[in-house]
Design an enzyme around this catalytic site. Structure first.
Site, PDB file in Angstrom:
ATOM      1  N   GLU A  48       0.906   8.873  -0.383  1.00  0.00           N
ATOM      2  CA  GLU A  48       1.371   8.715   0.811  1.00  0.00           C
ATOM      3  C   GLU A  48       2.381   9.656   1.177  1.00  0.00           C
ATOM      4  O   GLU A  48       2.592  10.286   2.227  1.00  0.00           O
ATOM      5  CB  GLU A  48       2.150   7.493   0.698  1.00  0.00           C
ATOM      6  CG  GLU A  48       1.128   6.021   0.889  1.00  0.00           C
ATOM      7  CD  GLU A  48       0.497   6.345   2.315  1.00  0.00           C
ATOM      8  OE1 GLU A  48       0.962   6.722   3.234  1.00  0.00           O
ATOM      9  OE2 GLU A  48      -0.731   5.819   2.253  1.00  0.00           O
ATOM     10  N   TYR A 104       7.547   3.048   7.047  1.00  0.00           N
ATOM     11  CA  TYR A 104       6.257   3.264   7.009  1.00  0.00           C
ATOM     12  C   TYR A 104       5.845   3.471   5.493  1.00  0.00           C
ATOM     13  O   TYR A 104       4.680   2.524   5.110  1.00  0.00           O
ATOM     14  CB  TYR A 104       5.686   4.482   7.855  1.00  0.00           C
ATOM     15  CG  TYR A 104       4.291   4.604   7.261  1.00  0.00           C
ATOM     16  CD1 TYR A 104       3.193   3.879   7.583  1.00  0.00           C
ATOM     17  CD2 TYR A 104       4.043   5.770   6.325  1.00  0.00           C
ATOM     18  CE1 TYR A 104       1.905   4.252   7.538  1.00  0.00           C
ATOM     19  CE2 TYR A 104       2.866   6.007   5.842  1.00  0.00           C
ATOM     20  CZ  TYR A 104       1.592   5.263   6.286  1.00  0.00           C
ATOM     21  OH  TYR A 104       0.319   5.757   5.576  1.00  0.00           O
ATOM     22  N   ASP A 109       1.148   4.128  10.705  1.00  0.00           N
ATOM     23  CA  ASP A 109       1.356   5.322  10.952  1.00  0.00           C
ATOM     24  C   ASP A 109       0.919   5.609  12.351  1.00  0.00           C
ATOM     25  O   ASP A 109       0.358   4.723  13.155  1.00  0.00           O
ATOM     26  CB  ASP A 109       0.512   6.056   9.808  1.00  0.00           C
ATOM     27  CG  ASP A 109      -1.130   6.085  10.050  1.00  0.00           C
ATOM     28  OD1 ASP A 109      -1.523   5.102  10.738  1.00  0.00           O
ATOM     29  OD2 ASP A 109      -1.811   6.469   9.264  1.00  0.00           O
TER      30      ASP A 109
END
Ligand code: SF4
Length: 369
Positions: A45, A125, A143
């Site tokens: 990520e 996020y 996202d």
């Protein structure tokens, strides 16, 4: 018009993902169980923020071989970590990843979304993505791809990021029913491969219910993001060498190139007359290029300056043996000059004023571009 219930509306997405999912090295085989390695999810990520999947794949493999656990990453020194990140850009992410790993190594994984969000470098996020993909928590992660898909499905007017809270609340029951990891990744995958800026609606599992498609407005929804103002600058990028050593700025904590070694730079204005050999030390130039950052475009002119002897280091500059250069973590722009040093160059037609150049270097006053 009220939004339809997310679990029903998004039901086709879950089964579509089984057939459409790309085989990515950080993806677990079983989407419906907690991920066997939450650290792999965290690494992926952070790498995927601002960087394309195809670029990330080889970095991810090398990273996991080198730092296979949070403990291994936390034990590595910062220079080693930056060196391993070299070429991915946005180096703050590497420092955050190491700091977050140190916290996990010392205290274990947090047990809540708030705990994840308090780890260094994890915004809402990333915390939600790790929560849903690694731990199967019903924490919707939005996202850019997910925002685009949802804006079109629900025919939202304006910037969908302004509806983030409503969208998370709407999505959460779908994650609970269809599986957090599966739903989160399916939504991102749809945005990355089908509902792209020019969407392929004919391949979309949600086409029947899509508001933007039914209204013929997929080109307008979501509206294009406002363009950020980009600053243009022309720079000399300087490799100053004497006695087999080169002058560099050591890593600082702040700025675009935090954590990286940098060549000194000078703004390339005003340009003076072509250098004459008897007043200047030998100069070598290579063709320049344009280096593009989010808020800045640099017209870079690389230059090597050979001095007869070293001068005392000014604050913010350090002499580094040439043989040590390959081990230093440099940003993409500065790597290019490092590579050029091993190639033949030419005498430049233009050059910075030598007195100003040396004066600036001796004073440590070269701008920290
Ligand atoms: S139908 Fe088209 S616009 Fe709507 S979600 Fe699918 S790909 Fe996107």
């Amino acid at each position: 018009m009220p939004w339809p219930l997310a679990p029903d509306f998004l039901a086709p997405l879950a089964s579509w993902f089984d057939g459409a999912r790309r085989d990515l090295p950080w993806r677990a085989a079983d989407l419906d169980a907690p991920h066997p390695d939450p650290y792999a999810v965290l690494v992926s990520e952070l790498m995927l923020q601002q960087t394309q999947v195809a670029t990330v794949i080889p970095y991810f493999a090398r990273w996991m071989a080198r730092f296979p656990t949070p403990t291994a990453l936390a034990a590595a020194d910062e220079d080693t970590v930056h060196k391993a990140w070299e070429g991915l850009g946005y180096y703050r992410r590497a420092r955050f990843l190491r700091a977050a790993s140190a916290s996990v190594a010392a205290e274990g994984w947090p047990g809540s979304l708030e705990g994840l969000a308090s780890l260094p470098g994890l915004g809402p996020y990333t915390a939600a993505a790790v929560g849903s993909i690694a731990f199967q928590w019903p924490t919707p992660a939005l996202d850019g791809n997910a925002f685009r898909v949802l804006a079109r499905l629900l025919a939202l007017e304006g910037d969908p990021k302004g509806r983030a809270t409503d969208l998370r609340t709407w999505l959460a029951p779908a994650l609970s029913i269809h599986g957090p990891s599966r739903t989160t990744q399916a939504l991102m995958e749809l945005g990355a491969t089908v509902c792209t800026p020019l969407p392929a609606c004919g391949r979309c599992p949600l086409a029947d219910g899509c508001g933007a498609r039914k209204a013929g407005r997929t080109a307008e929804i979501p509206p294009p993001a406002r363009r950020t103002q980009v600053r243009e600058i022309a720079l000399w990028l300087l490799a100053v060498e004497a006695d087999g050593q080169l002058l560099l700025h050591p890593p600082s904590d702040k700025g675009l190139l935090a954590g990286l070694w940098r060549w000194p730079t000078l703004e390339a204005v005003p340009v003076v007359a072509p250098p004459s050999a008897h007043i200047l030390p030998p100069l070598t130039a290579w063709p320049g290029w344009t280096q593009v950052y989010t808020h800045r475009r640099e017209a870079v002119s690389p230059l090597h300056l050979a001095l007869p002897e070293r001068f005392a280091e000014a604050e913010g500059l350090r002499w580094v043996p040439r043989g040590d250069l390959p081990a230093l973590a440099l940003g993409k722009r500065d790597q290019r000059l490092r590579d050029l040093l091993d190639t033949p160059g030419a005498t430049p037609l233009e050059a910075p004023d030598p007195a100003a150049l040396l004066g600036l270097l001796r004073a440590g006053g070269a701008p920290s571009a």
